[in-house]
Design a protein around this motif. Structure first.
Motif, short mmCIF file in Angstrom:
data_model
loop_
_atom_site.label_atom_id
_atom_site.label_comp_id
_atom_site.label_asym_id
_atom_site.label_seq_id
_atom_site.Cartn_x
_atom_site.Cartn_y
_atom_site.Cartn_z
N HIS A 68 25.64 50.26 38.38
CA HIS A 68 24.51 49.56 37.76
C HIS A 68 24.88 48.79 36.49
O HIS A 68 24.00 48.49 35.69
N THR A 69 26.16 48.46 36.31
CA THR A 69 26.56 47.78 35.07
C THR A 69 27.06 46.36 35.29
O THR A 69 27.24 45.63 34.32
N SER A 70 27.29 45.97 36.55
CA SER A 70 27.95 44.70 36.83
C SER A 70 27.22 43.94 37.92
O SER A 70 26.36 44.49 38.61
N VAL A 71 27.59 42.69 38.07
CA VAL A 71 27.24 41.92 39.26
C VAL A 71 28.54 41.75 40.05
O VAL A 71 29.48 41.13 39.58
N THR A 72 28.57 42.36 41.20
CA THR A 72 29.75 42.30 42.07
C THR A 72 29.30 41.81 43.43
O THR A 72 28.56 42.50 44.13
N LEU A 73 29.73 40.62 43.82
CA LEU A 73 29.26 40.03 45.07
C LEU A 73 30.34 39.20 45.72
O LEU A 73 31.29 38.74 45.07
N SER A 74 30.20 38.99 47.01
CA SER A 74 31.11 38.14 47.78
C SER A 74 30.31 37.38 48.84
O SER A 74 29.31 37.88 49.37
#
Length: 259
Positions: A68-74
């Motif tokens: 819940h601390t980052s934006v991680t996407l692909s």
């Protein structure tokens, strides 16, 4: 308060008329969003996770993000007919734009695939990994949003919280990132004028140009040079010993001025 990402809110904001995004998967945890996007092999299908456990970077590096601390996407994007080497650079521009628009944070770009916050000692707030696949190019983005200093993997990293933006909505940031990524991908896939606009925007935002750099190349060799530009293929142009040449791969370290 660190809350999980809301798939319904992201789907409603992204999968709209006129938008290229076709669907959004939000995972509670995932090894690697790039690996999942490659496995799905669905263009314009967004993969997001709240907790990436085995993120992958360039040169085989890996990391884990606190939940819940980052934006991680692909996402898998169609490969442009011309200038594929510009895709990581275009993704960097998308991140730079989104951070300015959503968080009010001014960032710069380190060739080829890091987003830095100069105001926090030129620390890295986002990494980008692009991987060529049979169906296109998987673009992976990892933005540090809410981490405190002791939650970051290295001292050269930072987060939006530490850069003065402690209340950024991760949903808003995902939507802004993908909106800007769609724009710059469209420019890259467009005609010569569109690509020229992308090239000019990147060169203007690139912190590496004009800097003394150390080039860490294959075999462990380290070369010292001055970065003078980015060529039409997205390669870094450097000058050393009276010779100018282009670099397509390898680690680039900004040399800090002597105090």
């Amino acid at each position: 308060m660190r809350e999980p990402l809301q798939r319904e809110a992201l789907h409603e904001a992204l999968v709209t008329s006129g938008s290229p995004w076709l669907d959004v998967d939000v995972h509670r945890e995932l090894g690697s969003t790039n690996a999942e996007a490659a496995r799905l092999a669905r263009p314009f299908h967004v993969v997001v996770t709240d907790h990436q456990k085995a993120g992958r970077g360039r040169l085989g590096r890996s990391w884990e993000t606190p939940p819940h601390t980052s934006v991680t996407l692909s996402v898998l994007l169609p490969a442009p007919d011309v200038g594929r080497g510009w895709m990581p650079l275009a993704a960097g521009l998308a991140v730079r734009d989104a951070l300015r628009d959503v968080a009010g944070v001014e960032a710069g770009l380190k060739w080829p695939n890091d987003v830095l916050v100069p105001a926090d000692g030129e620390r890295k707030v986002c990494g980008i990994l692009c991987e060529l696949q049979p169906g296109g190019i998987v673009v992976g983005l990892g933005v540090n949003v809410d981490q405190e200093r002791d939650e970051l993997p290295v001292d050269t990293a930072t987060s939006l919280r530490l850069a003065g933006a402690p209340d950024v909505s991760r949903e808003d940031l995902v939507v802004a990132l993908l909106g800007r990524l769609a724009h710059w991908h469209g420019e890259l896939c467009g005609g010569p004028a569109s690509r020229a606009a992308l090239h000019a925007a990147y060169r203007s935002a690139c912190l590496t140009i004009g800097r003394e750099v150390e080039l860490h190349v294959a075999g462990g060799e380290v070369r010292r040079a001055r970065a003078t530009g980015v060529d039409e293929e997205g390669r870094l142009v450097v000058a050393a010993d009276g010779t100018e040449y282009s670099v397509a791969a390898g680690d680039v370290v900004h040399v800090r001025p002597a105090r």
